[in-house]
Design an enzyme around this catalytic site. Sequence first.
Site, PDB file in Angstrom:
ATOM      1  CB  ILE A  83      -0.939   0.012   1.220  1.00 33.02           C
ATOM      2  CG1 ILE A  83      -1.794  -1.264   1.239  1.00 33.02           C
ATOM      3  CG2 ILE A  83      -1.801   1.278   1.210  1.00 33.02           C
ATOM      4  CD1 ILE A  83      -2.638  -1.426   2.488  1.00 33.02           C
ATOM      5  CG  HIS A  89       9.993   1.417   0.688  1.00 31.38           C
ATOM      6  ND1 HIS A  89       9.321   0.576   1.535  1.00 31.38           N
ATOM      7  CD2 HIS A  89      11.220   0.884   0.531  1.00 31.38           C
ATOM      8  CE1 HIS A  89      10.109  -0.421   1.892  1.00 31.38           C
ATOM      9  NE2 HIS A  89      11.272  -0.248   1.305  1.00 31.38           N
TER      10      HIS A  89
HETATM   11  N1  LIG Z   1       5.444  -1.146   2.851  1.00 30.55           N
HETATM   12  C1  LIG Z   1       5.165  -2.485   2.662  1.00 30.55           C
HETATM   13  C2  LIG Z   1       6.137  -3.470   2.806  1.00 30.55           C
HETATM   14  N2  LIG Z   1       7.406  -3.118   3.151  1.00 30.55           N
HETATM   15  C3  LIG Z   1       8.343  -4.096   3.703  1.00 30.55           C
HETATM   16  C4  LIG Z   1       9.103  -4.883   2.630  1.00 30.55           C
HETATM   17  O1  LIG Z   1       8.247  -5.786   1.936  1.00 30.55           O
HETATM   18  C5  LIG Z   1      10.241  -5.697   3.283  1.00 30.55           C
HETATM   19  O2  LIG Z   1       9.670  -6.630   4.176  1.00 30.55           O
HETATM   20  C6  LIG Z   1      11.195  -4.791   4.038  1.00 30.55           C
HETATM   21  O3  LIG Z   1      11.664  -3.783   3.153  1.00 30.55           O
HETATM   22  C7  LIG Z   1      12.377  -5.580   4.634  1.00 30.55           C
HETATM   23  O4  LIG Z   1      13.058  -6.279   3.635  1.00 30.55           O
HETATM   24  N3  LIG Z   1       5.831  -4.766   2.599  1.00 30.55           N
HETATM   25  C8  LIG Z   1       4.553  -5.133   2.243  1.00 30.55           C
HETATM   26  O5  LIG Z   1       4.276  -6.332   2.064  1.00 30.55           O
HETATM   27  N4  LIG Z   1       3.586  -4.168   2.090  1.00 30.55           N
HETATM   28  C9  LIG Z   1       3.856  -2.859   2.281  1.00 30.55           C
HETATM   29  O6  LIG Z   1       2.943  -2.000   2.129  1.00 30.55           O
HETATM   30  C1  LIG Z   2       4.965   0.224   0.358  1.00 34.82           C
HETATM   31  C2  LIG Z   2       5.761   0.793   1.444  1.00 34.82           C
HETATM   32  O1  LIG Z   2       6.899   0.460   1.648  1.00 34.82           O
HETATM   33  C3  LIG Z   2       5.148   1.917   2.183  1.00 34.82           C
HETATM   34  O2  LIG Z   2       3.980   1.456   2.839  1.00 34.82           O
HETATM   35  C4  LIG Z   2       6.096   2.506   3.204  1.00 34.82           C
HETATM   36  O3  LIG Z   2       5.585   3.770   3.510  1.00 34.82           O
HETATM   37  P1  LIG Z   2       6.513   5.082   3.309  1.00 34.82           P
HETATM   38  O4  LIG Z   2       6.756   5.201   1.807  1.00 34.82           O
HETATM   39  O5  LIG Z   2       5.693   6.234   3.823  1.00 34.82           O
HETATM   40  O6  LIG Z   2       7.779   4.851   4.080  1.00 34.82           O
END
Ligand SMILES: Nc1c(NC[C@H](O)[C@H](O)[C@H](O)CO)[nH]c(=O)[nH]c1=O
Ligand SMILES: CC(=O)[C@@H](O)COP(=O)(O)O
Length: 156
Positions: A83, A89
């Site tokens: 999301i 990111h």
């Molecule tokens: N922001 C979301 C993430 N972020 C975490 C990454 O997937 C990963 O676990 C981290 O960067 C450590 O390696 N993951 C999701 O599944 N959904 C998100 O919205």
């Molecule tokens: C998809 C993501 O990694 C996101 O939810 C992280 O949020 P942010 O871009 O505000 O650090």
Amino acid sequence: MKLIEGQLRVRTDKKVAIVSTRWNHFIVDRLVEGAKDAYSRHGGNADDLTHVLAPGAFELPMVIEQLLSSGKFDAVCALGAVIRGSTPHFDYVSAEATKGIATVSLKHKKPVSFGLLTTDTIEQAIERAGTKAGNKGFEAMTVVIEMLDLYAEIGA
Ligand SMILES: Nc1c(NC[C@H](O)[C@H](O)[C@H](O)CO)[nH]c(=O)[nH]c1=O
Ligand SMILES: CC(=O)[C@@H](O)COP(=O)(O)O
């Protein structure tokens, strides 16, 4: 002309894993429910499924690689929800998870269905986790069921 296609019938001799993320589990848990429901409603027993938890979407390909390399599974239903936040990111996580899932499926010549939500808002995710836009987990498991049947028809 000969037609080869997969039917929505569970092949009970095949081992299927659901790999879902801990991230956004409020949403992803509904996707898992949908996937199990699809498996049961197409002739399978959800108790025969294996459920594996990955930290986040970025780890999905790594976990699926391990599962398929073990030789213990014939297909994987990959479920998660990325999301968008306030930084880029989202783009990197979504892209790598998507590419990784496709790569690991082709490498092992085994179906890995794509049940990863990539949404701009939480509302969009909720809509796709069992409300007005269906349940992407249910859809992803029906793809696993059809692909396993199709692979058998092809003689893969
Ligand atoms: N922001 C979301 C993430 N972020 C975490 C990454 O997937 C990963 O676990 C981290 O960067 C450590 O390696 N993951 C999701 O599944 N959904 C998100 O919205
Ligand atoms: C998809 C993501 O990694 C996101 O939810 C992280 O949020 P942010 O871009 O505000 O650090």
